[in-house]
Design a protein around this motif. Structure first.
Motif, PDB file in Angstrom:
ATOM      1  N   PHE A  75       0.835  -1.182   0.000  1.00 40.56           N
ATOM      2  CA  PHE A  75       0.000   0.000   0.000  1.00 40.56           C
ATOM      3  C   PHE A  75       0.875   1.239   0.000  1.00 40.56           C
ATOM      4  O   PHE A  75       2.098   1.176   0.058  1.00 40.56           O
ATOM      5  CB  PHE A  75      -0.937   0.009   1.219  1.00 40.56           C
ATOM      6  CG  PHE A  75      -1.867  -1.173   1.247  1.00 40.56           C
ATOM      7  CD1 PHE A  75      -2.315  -1.734   0.060  1.00 40.56           C
ATOM      8  CD2 PHE A  75      -2.260  -1.739   2.448  1.00 40.56           C
ATOM      9  CE1 PHE A  75      -3.168  -2.813   0.073  1.00 40.56           C
ATOM     10  CE2 PHE A  75      -3.099  -2.827   2.446  1.00 40.56           C
ATOM     11  CZ  PHE A  75      -3.555  -3.372   1.261  1.00 40.56           C
ATOM     12  N   GLU A  76       0.197   2.383   0.009  1.00 39.46           N
ATOM     13  CA  GLU A  76       0.898   3.653  -0.109  1.00 39.46           C
ATOM     14  C   GLU A  76       1.364   4.124   1.252  1.00 39.46           C
ATOM     15  O   GLU A  76       0.920   5.141   1.753  1.00 39.46           O
ATOM     16  CB  GLU A  76      -0.020   4.685  -0.755  1.00 39.46           C
ATOM     17  CG  GLU A  76      -0.544   4.254  -2.111  1.00 39.46           C
ATOM     18  CD  GLU A  76      -1.567   5.229  -2.635  1.00 39.46           C
ATOM     19  OE1 GLU A  76      -1.548   6.388  -2.225  1.00 39.46           O
ATOM     20  OE2 GLU A  76      -2.393   4.835  -3.450  1.00 39.46           O
ATOM     21  N   VAL A  77       2.223   3.380   1.883  1.00 38.66           N
ATOM     22  CA  VAL A  77       2.749   3.751   3.186  1.00 38.66           C
ATOM     23  C   VAL A  77       3.958   4.641   2.980  1.00 38.66           C
ATOM     24  O   VAL A  77       4.778   4.382   2.109  1.00 38.66           O
ATOM     25  CB  VAL A  77       3.124   2.500   3.994  1.00 38.66           C
ATOM     26  CG1 VAL A  77       3.575   2.870   5.386  1.00 38.66           C
ATOM     27  CG2 VAL A  77       1.945   1.539   4.056  1.00 38.66           C
TER      28      VAL A  77
ATOM     29  N   HIS B  38      -7.124   5.228  10.467  1.00 33.20           N
ATOM     30  CA  HIS B  38      -6.125   4.409   9.776  1.00 33.20           C
ATOM     31  C   HIS B  38      -6.520   2.938   9.801  1.00 33.20           C
ATOM     32  O   HIS B  38      -6.394   2.235   8.792  1.00 33.20           O
ATOM     33  CB  HIS B  38      -4.764   4.606  10.430  1.00 33.20           C
ATOM     34  CG  HIS B  38      -3.705   3.679   9.924  1.00 33.20           C
ATOM     35  ND1 HIS B  38      -3.149   3.782   8.662  1.00 33.20           N
ATOM     36  CD2 HIS B  38      -3.094   2.608  10.507  1.00 33.20           C
ATOM     37  CE1 HIS B  38      -2.245   2.837   8.494  1.00 33.20           C
ATOM     38  NE2 HIS B  38      -2.196   2.097   9.590  1.00 33.20           N
ATOM     39  N   TYR B  39      -7.012   2.470  10.933  1.00 27.75           N
ATOM     40  CA  TYR B  39      -7.411   1.074  11.041  1.00 27.75           C
ATOM     41  C   TYR B  39      -8.839   0.841  10.555  1.00 27.75           C
ATOM     42  O   TYR B  39      -9.141  -0.219  10.004  1.00 27.75           O
ATOM     43  CB  TYR B  39      -7.284   0.604  12.497  1.00 27.75           C
ATOM     44  CG  TYR B  39      -5.848   0.516  12.967  1.00 27.75           C
ATOM     45  CD1 TYR B  39      -5.056  -0.563  12.619  1.00 27.75           C
ATOM     46  CD2 TYR B  39      -5.290   1.510  13.769  1.00 27.75           C
ATOM     47  CE1 TYR B  39      -3.742  -0.660  13.046  1.00 27.75           C
ATOM     48  CE2 TYR B  39      -3.975   1.430  14.202  1.00 27.75           C
ATOM     49  CZ  TYR B  39      -3.208   0.345  13.837  1.00 27.75           C
ATOM     50  OH  TYR B  39      -1.903   0.262  14.250  1.00 27.75           O
ATOM     51  N   VAL B  40      -9.710   1.816  10.761  1.00 26.39           N
ATOM     52  CA  VAL B  40     -11.116   1.629  10.389  1.00 26.39           C
ATOM     53  C   VAL B  40     -11.319   1.821   8.889  1.00 26.39           C
ATOM     54  O   VAL B  40     -12.042   1.046   8.244  1.00 26.39           O
ATOM     55  CB  VAL B  40     -12.013   2.590  11.186  1.00 26.39           C
ATOM     56  CG1 VAL B  40     -13.458   2.509  10.709  1.00 26.39           C
ATOM     57  CG2 VAL B  40     -11.941   2.267  12.669  1.00 26.39           C
ATOM     58  N   PHE B  41     -10.678   2.828   8.294  1.00 24.12           N
ATOM     59  CA  PHE B  41     -10.965   3.202   6.909  1.00 24.12           C
ATOM     60  C   PHE B  41      -9.795   2.958   5.957  1.00 24.12           C
ATOM     61  O   PHE B  41      -9.952   2.299   4.928  1.00 24.12           O
ATOM     62  CB  PHE B  41     -11.387   4.670   6.860  1.00 24.12           C
ATOM     63  CG  PHE B  41     -11.633   5.187   5.476  1.00 24.12           C
ATOM     64  CD1 PHE B  41     -12.811   4.897   4.802  1.00 24.12           C
ATOM     65  CD2 PHE B  41     -10.687   5.964   4.822  1.00 24.12           C
ATOM     66  CE1 PHE B  41     -13.045   5.364   3.520  1.00 24.12           C
ATOM     67  CE2 PHE B  41     -10.905   6.440   3.544  1.00 24.12           C
ATOM     68  CZ  PHE B  41     -12.086   6.137   2.893  1.00 24.12           C
ATOM     69  N   ASP B  42      -8.610   3.490   6.286  1.00 22.54           N
ATOM     70  CA  ASP B  42      -7.512   3.513   5.322  1.00 22.54           C
ATOM     71  C   ASP B  42      -7.082   2.115   4.900  1.00 22.54           C
ATOM     72  O   ASP B  42      -7.017   1.796   3.705  1.00 22.54           O
ATOM     73  CB  ASP B  42      -6.325   4.286   5.905  1.00 22.54           C
ATOM     74  CG  ASP B  42      -6.626   5.758   6.098  1.00 22.54           C
ATOM     75  OD1 ASP B  42      -7.714   6.190   5.674  1.00 22.54           O
ATOM     76  OD2 ASP B  42      -5.796   6.476   6.671  1.00 22.54           O
ATOM     77  N   LEU B  43      -6.745   1.267   5.888  1.00 23.60           N
ATOM     78  CA  LEU B  43      -6.291  -0.077   5.544  1.00 23.60           C
ATOM     79  C   LEU B  43      -7.384  -0.880   4.858  1.00 23.60           C
ATOM     80  O   LEU B  43      -7.114  -1.668   3.940  1.00 23.60           O
ATOM     81  CB  LEU B  43      -5.823  -0.799   6.817  1.00 23.60           C
ATOM     82  CG  LEU B  43      -4.602  -0.197   7.517  1.00 23.60           C
ATOM     83  CD1 LEU B  43      -4.296  -0.958   8.786  1.00 23.60           C
ATOM     84  CD2 LEU B  43      -3.384  -0.199   6.595  1.00 23.60           C
TER      85      LEU B  43
ATOM     86  N   PHE C  12       0.974   5.489   8.415  1.00 23.94           N
ATOM     87  CA  PHE C  12      -0.114   6.126   7.684  1.00 23.94           C
ATOM     88  C   PHE C  12       0.092   5.984   6.178  1.00 23.94           C
ATOM     89  O   PHE C  12       1.220   6.046   5.681  1.00 23.94           O
ATOM     90  CB  PHE C  12      -0.223   7.606   8.060  1.00 23.94           C
ATOM     91  CG  PHE C  12      -0.676   7.827   9.481  1.00 23.94           C
ATOM     92  CD1 PHE C  12      -1.456   6.895  10.136  1.00 23.94           C
ATOM     93  CD2 PHE C  12      -0.327   8.987  10.163  1.00 23.94           C
ATOM     94  CE1 PHE C  12      -1.871   7.093  11.435  1.00 23.94           C
ATOM     95  CE2 PHE C  12      -0.753   9.198  11.465  1.00 23.94           C
ATOM     96  CZ  PHE C  12      -1.512   8.247  12.103  1.00 23.94           C
ATOM     97  N   LEU C  13      -0.999   5.809   5.476  1.00 24.20           N
ATOM     98  CA  LEU C  13      -0.942   5.612   4.034  1.00 24.20           C
ATOM     99  C   LEU C  13      -0.813   6.941   3.308  1.00 24.20           C
ATOM    100  O   LEU C  13      -1.044   8.013   3.871  1.00 24.20           O
ATOM    101  CB  LEU C  13      -2.181   4.855   3.563  1.00 24.20           C
ATOM    102  CG  LEU C  13      -2.430   3.494   4.225  1.00 24.20           C
ATOM    103  CD1 LEU C  13      -3.512   2.732   3.483  1.00 24.20           C
ATOM    104  CD2 LEU C  13      -1.162   2.663   4.304  1.00 24.20           C
ATOM    105  N   GLY C  14      -0.482   6.847   2.014  1.00 21.96           N
ATOM    106  CA  GLY C  14      -0.180   8.047   1.254  1.00 21.96           C
ATOM    107  C   GLY C  14      -1.364   8.944   1.004  1.00 21.96           C
ATOM    108  O   GLY C  14      -1.193  10.153   0.807  1.00 21.96           O
ATOM    109  N   PHE C  15      -2.604   8.414   0.980  1.00 22.39           N
ATOM    110  CA  PHE C  15      -3.758   9.262   0.687  1.00 22.39           C
ATOM    111  C   PHE C  15      -4.341   9.904   1.934  1.00 22.39           C
ATOM    112  O   PHE C  15      -5.411  10.513   1.874  1.00 22.39           O
ATOM    113  CB  PHE C  15      -4.846   8.458  -0.043  1.00 22.39           C
ATOM    114  CG  PHE C  15      -5.285   7.198   0.660  1.00 22.39           C
ATOM    115  CD1 PHE C  15      -4.847   5.980   0.211  1.00 22.39           C
ATOM    116  CD2 PHE C  15      -6.127   7.242   1.750  1.00 22.39           C
ATOM    117  CE1 PHE C  15      -5.248   4.801   0.835  1.00 22.39           C
ATOM    118  CE2 PHE C  15      -6.532   6.094   2.380  1.00 22.39           C
ATOM    119  CZ  PHE C  15      -6.092   4.857   1.922  1.00 22.39           C
ATOM    120  N   SER C  16      -3.679   9.787   3.078  1.00 18.25           N
ATOM    121  CA  SER C  16      -4.102  10.459   4.313  1.00 18.25           C
ATOM    122  C   SER C  16      -3.309  11.754   4.455  1.00 18.25           C
ATOM    123  O   SER C  16      -2.075  11.733   4.531  1.00 18.25           O
ATOM    124  CB  SER C  16      -3.862   9.542   5.515  1.00 18.25           C
ATOM    125  OG  SER C  16      -4.082  10.234   6.722  1.00 18.25           O
TER     126      SER C  16
END
Length: 610
Positions: free
Chosen positions: A26-28, A394-399, A291-295
């Motif tokens: 993913f975009e980490v 991050h855990y509820v939505f991003d991943l 955190f991922l790149g789109f956050s």
């Protein structure tokens, strides 16, 4: 219950399954891997399911094997299990005969007059400009090489902090090894973090606070606390590390919202702001690697314009035909404390830090002189709340949505999230409808829900206008994001052009607030009012001065001039101020409207060059 990392995130509730996608591509935001930390402040066990398992307790077999090792002055953590399965125990010597670093030193300092040998002085031979073949294997360059100094044993592993007056650089450098370890291993639990809350970090957090901020329930303001700053910070530091620090409730205030309702805010006490600011810096060293790149929301080094650039680039270059504009209803007030604790245990194993965060979550609010408990949510306005919100989402939505895009999307798909506001672009309408249905089910499992009025699926993109014209429909709908109304436009060459204009409702509220402030400043001299208005306009233009938005910025300037003109004419009944005189004041104090930002695709390519 531990879930397999191969299962779909959409069908699991536990935080272990939420964090399983971190092993994917993913975009980490990752960086170069570095060496192991000097201090043993990490461990890599299985992810915990109970709070007691994540509070830094060492298994008995590890504790028994570590009794022969003396601890240093620096706070230590659970034993490092990175050598587990390698056949090398912590007390056993290395293959080359040298002892491990932990078994090498048996006292705080070496005996001054005791027996022993001094450090070896290894001096390399100075090579000539044309080295031989054997020498070339030892040196990478054939240039004139200097003789390095002799190496030392005792000071080689010490932290290379700067001895200059750059305190901020020294303080941030202490967390470099934490950042390196967090990037290297996404499953590492950090079990010794509280010692990073030093007096210097507390001082840096205090200096970053707004001096004119409203006080909390304690009534202490910035200038009053500064009078005895060193004594106050030392006392605060001691209370935090001794466990006697008590979080104070937040003072409840309300501010108007765009829809006419009021937004509740929590104003924390001054010392709570200081400790939360220092804790935010420590936790950012860990979670910035996760955190991922789109956050984009409330992250160091990222601004709203970075999110706007990513959105504009995805809409103009991708095959996007549909946009899901979503908003989570009352997100900051609906965060589940139980799930928040479970999410934090993925990375935080220091029970002192977990207790400290729990104190802020359960501190309650003080409204009209009455204390009310907070069984859920985080006070919107607290220093730590944005980071906790990002960890929760991050855990509820991003991943979850990152894995959904990889496994279920049939067409192209983009995601941009800023705090609790997020936009998802789709190529296929079927993907958008299925994601919206799955997303509602996903959020309900974590005590969240989408706002029914602010969440909508619209047809938008490069080909939306042509497709709607063939069906006999009008122009594509618009959506607001981060203060800008996004519209489908046409470029001079006849192609697609994304138009971004300042949201009219926000501009109206800003002008109304300026007119109220001008009435309060009517008695001030004209130069004082002029400097204040110039500062206000520059701030507005610096944010809204994007390409395709010059007209809105110039309109704002015109309305600002009219409001100032009416205010100045009411200073006296004689009304001697006319427009020729007013124009001279405008040229003297108010700058002209201009575009302050480049095209979003250019800035996005410059920051994310490959």
């Amino acid at each position: 219950m531990k879930e397999s990392h191969e299962k779909n995130l959409a069908s699991h509730l536990d935080p272990e399954s939420c964090g399983a996608a971190r092993e994917g591509g993913f975009e980490v935001l990752t960086g170069e891997n570095a060496g192991e930390p000097l201090s043993r402040e990490i461990r890599t066990p299985e992810l915990p399911t109970l709070l007691s398992e994540a509070e830094g307790h060492t298994p008995e077999r590890e504790r028994a094997s570590a009794q022969g090792i003396r601890r240093g002055r620096r706070p230590s953590a659970c034993m490092d299990t990175s050598w587990t399965g390698t056949g090398i125990s912590q007390d056993s010597p290395k293959a080359d005969g040298l002892p491990e670093r932990g078994a090498k030193v048996h006292d705080q300092t070496a005996p001054m007059n005791g027996p022993g040998k001094s450090d070896e002085a290894i001096v390399a031979e100075k090579l000539p400009n044309k080295p031989s073949a054997a020498q070339a294997d030892l040196w990478a360059s054939g240039a004139e090489a200097a003789e390095p100094r002799a190496s030392t044993k005792r000071n080689a592993d010490q932290q290379s902090t700067s001895r200059t007056q750059s305190r901020a650089h020294e303080v941030s450098q202490e967390l470099d090894r934490v950042r390196q370890r967090a990037r290297k291993d996404k499953k590492t639990q950090f079990t010794a973090l509280l010692h990073h809350l030093t007096v210097e970090r507390l001082r840096q957090s205090f200096m970053g606070l707004q001096k004119q901020a409203a006080p909390g329930v304690d009534g202490v303001v910035w200038t009053e606390y500064e009078k005895q700053l060193e004594a106050n910070l030392q006392g605060l530091h001691d209370r935090v590390h001794e466990g006697t620090y008590r979080a104070k409730p937040s003072r409840r205030v309300y501010i108007p919202k765009a829809d006419g309702r009021e937004r509740p805010l929590g104003i924390a006490a001054l010392e709570d702001k200081i400790v939360q600011g220092a804790m935010t810096e420590v936790l950012n060293a860990i979670y910035e690697a996760d955190f991922l790149g789109f956050s984009y929301g409330f992250r160091p080094g990222r601004s709203p314009h970075d999110a706007l650039d990513a959105l504009a680039t995805g809409l103009t270059r991708g095959k996007m035909n549909w946009v899901l504009d979503a908003d989570i209803r009352g997100f900051f007030d609906a965060i589940s404390h139980e799930w928040m604790r479970k999410f934090l245990q993925h990375r935080i194993g220091d029970r002192r830090v977990l207790r400290l965060i729990d104190k802020w979550l359960q501190a309650g609010i003080l409204e009209q002189g009455q204390w009310k408990p907070t069984e859920q949510g985080t006070p919107q306005g607290a220093t730590l709340s944005p980071l906790l919100a990002n960890i929760y989402l991050h855990y509820v939505f991003d991943l979850w949505i990152a894995q959904w895009r990889r496994l279920h999307a049939t067409g192209e798909m983009i995601v941009v999230r800023f705090a609790d506001d997020f936009l998802v672009g789709f190529q296929e309408k079927e993907d958008a409808e299925r994601l919206l249905s799955h997303l509602r089910e996903r959020l309900v499992q974590f005590a969240l829900e989408l706002h029914p009025e602010k969440t909508r699926l619209i047809e938008f993109g490069r080909f939306a206008a042509k497709k709607r014209a063939r069906r006999g429909l009008g122009q594509p709908d618009t959506f607001d994001f981060l203060g800008f109304t996004h519209k489908c436009g046409v470029s001079r060459e006849g192609g697609f052009n994304l138009l971004r204009h300042s949201a009219s409702k926000r501009m109206g509220r800003k002008l109304k607030a300026i007119r109220v402030a001008l009435r309060k400043r009517r008695h001030q001299p004209i130069p004082v009012q002029g400097r204040w208005l110039a500062q206000v306009f520059r701030g507005y233009a610096n944010y809204h001065g994007v390409p395709t938005n010059y007209g809105a910025v110039n309109t704002f300037r015109g309305q600002l001039i009219k409001s100032w003109y009416r205010s100045l004419r009411r200073r006296s009944q004689k009304r001697r101020l006319d427009w020729p005189k007013m124009n001279r004041l405008i040229r003297r104090w108010l700058p002209s409207a201009r575009i302050c930002h480049p095209w979003p695709q250019q800035r996005f390519d410059a920051k994310h060059s490959r």
